[in-house]
Motif scaffolding. Structure first.
Motif, PDB file in Angstrom:
ATOM      1  N   ARG A 280       0.834  -1.208   0.000  1.00 16.50           N
ATOM      2  CA  ARG A 280       0.000   0.000   0.000  1.00 16.50           C
ATOM      3  C   ARG A 280       0.873   1.265   0.000  1.00 16.50           C
ATOM      4  O   ARG A 280       0.621   2.209  -0.743  1.00 16.50           O
TER       5      ARG A 280
ATOM      6  N   GLN B 235      -7.677   1.157  -2.202  1.00 16.66           N
ATOM      7  CA  GLN B 235      -8.250   1.904  -3.332  1.00 16.66           C
ATOM      8  C   GLN B 235      -8.725   3.277  -2.878  1.00 16.66           C
ATOM      9  O   GLN B 235      -8.486   4.276  -3.551  1.00 16.66           O
ATOM     10  N   GLN B 236      -9.383   3.342  -1.735  1.00 17.89           N
ATOM     11  CA  GLN B 236      -9.851   4.636  -1.229  1.00 17.89           C
ATOM     12  C   GLN B 236      -8.680   5.559  -0.928  1.00 17.89           C
ATOM     13  O   GLN B 236      -8.719   6.744  -1.242  1.00 17.89           O
TER      14      GLN B 236
ATOM     15  N   PRO C 187      -9.102   3.958  -9.432  1.00 17.91           N
ATOM     16  CA  PRO C 187      -9.435   2.534  -9.522  1.00 17.91           C
ATOM     17  C   PRO C 187      -8.208   1.666  -9.257  1.00 17.91           C
ATOM     18  O   PRO C 187      -7.076   2.048  -9.545  1.00 17.91           O
ATOM     19  N   LEU C 188      -8.463   0.506  -8.695  1.00 19.40           N
ATOM     20  CA  LEU C 188      -7.397  -0.430  -8.367  1.00 19.40           C
ATOM     21  C   LEU C 188      -7.655  -1.725  -9.130  1.00 19.40           C
ATOM     22  O   LEU C 188      -8.754  -2.275  -9.087  1.00 19.40           O
ATOM     23  N   ARG C 189      -6.648  -2.181  -9.857  1.00 17.24           N
ATOM     24  CA  ARG C 189      -6.735  -3.406 -10.667  1.00 17.24           C
ATOM     25  C   ARG C 189      -5.616  -4.326 -10.194  1.00 17.24           C
ATOM     26  O   ARG C 189      -4.436  -3.988 -10.316  1.00 17.24           O
TER      27      ARG C 189
ATOM     28  N   VAL D  90     -12.547  -1.560  -7.346  1.00 20.64           N
ATOM     29  CA  VAL D  90     -11.482  -2.528  -7.112  1.00 20.64           C
ATOM     30  C   VAL D  90     -11.781  -3.744  -7.985  1.00 20.64           C
ATOM     31  O   VAL D  90     -12.792  -4.414  -7.811  1.00 20.64           O
TER      32      VAL D  90
ATOM     33  N   GLY E 161      -2.116   2.159  -9.453  1.00 19.99           N
ATOM     34  CA  GLY E 161      -3.303   1.369  -9.194  1.00 19.99           C
ATOM     35  C   GLY E 161      -3.358   0.056  -9.943  1.00 19.99           C
ATOM     36  O   GLY E 161      -4.429  -0.551 -10.051  1.00 19.99           O
TER      37      GLY E 161
END
Length: 133
Positions: A43, A81-82, A87-89, A115, A52
């Motif tokens: 993170r 993600q927040q 966006p998180l991939r 996510v 991301g």
């Protein structure tokens, strides 16, 4: 031995600017505390690089705890993600027998979620999925 920036003793983390992705490779099976420490380091790396797109290689983690994957997908990834604000991939590389043991709902995130994650046994397929926009 020197540990690269953001890596831990059990998780090697590298930023790939050519691909715009973070690659994290678990080096061995870990305790629950090491699991959380590794994901905290991931993170921090994502926030540092504003990245991301993540490839997480879990194939060396052979003694999985049942609550580890659930915590990652239901709590850690949404919080990351927040914090990231985009966006998180995430794709997870796993062993074939582990993937076969998962219920279908646990292999990917619902469409439209900020996510997105999926599990793969093939790194080429994982990178292809990760590279999709």
């Amino acid at each position: 031995m020197e540990i690269p920036l953001f890596s831990t003793e059990s998780l090697h983390i590298a930023y790939r600017p050519d691909l715009g992705q973070l690659t994290a490779r678990w080096l061995r099976s870990v305790s629950e505390a090491e699991l959380r420490d590794g994901y905290t380091a991931l993170r921090r790396a994502a926030l540092h690089y504003q990245c991301g797109r993540w490839l997480i290689d879990s194939r060396r983690r052979t003694n999985r705890r049942l609550n580890g994957p659930e915590w990652v997908t239901t709590q850690f990834l949404p919080q990351a993600q927040q914090a990231l604000g985009q966006p998180l991939r995430v794709c997870f590389l796993v062993l074939p027998d582990y993937l076969a043991s998962l219920p279908t709902a646990a292999t990917a995130a619902p469409p439209g979620s900020p996510v997105q994650f999926a599990r793969f046994v093939d790194e080429g397929a994982a990178n292809a999925w990760l590279g999709q926009r």
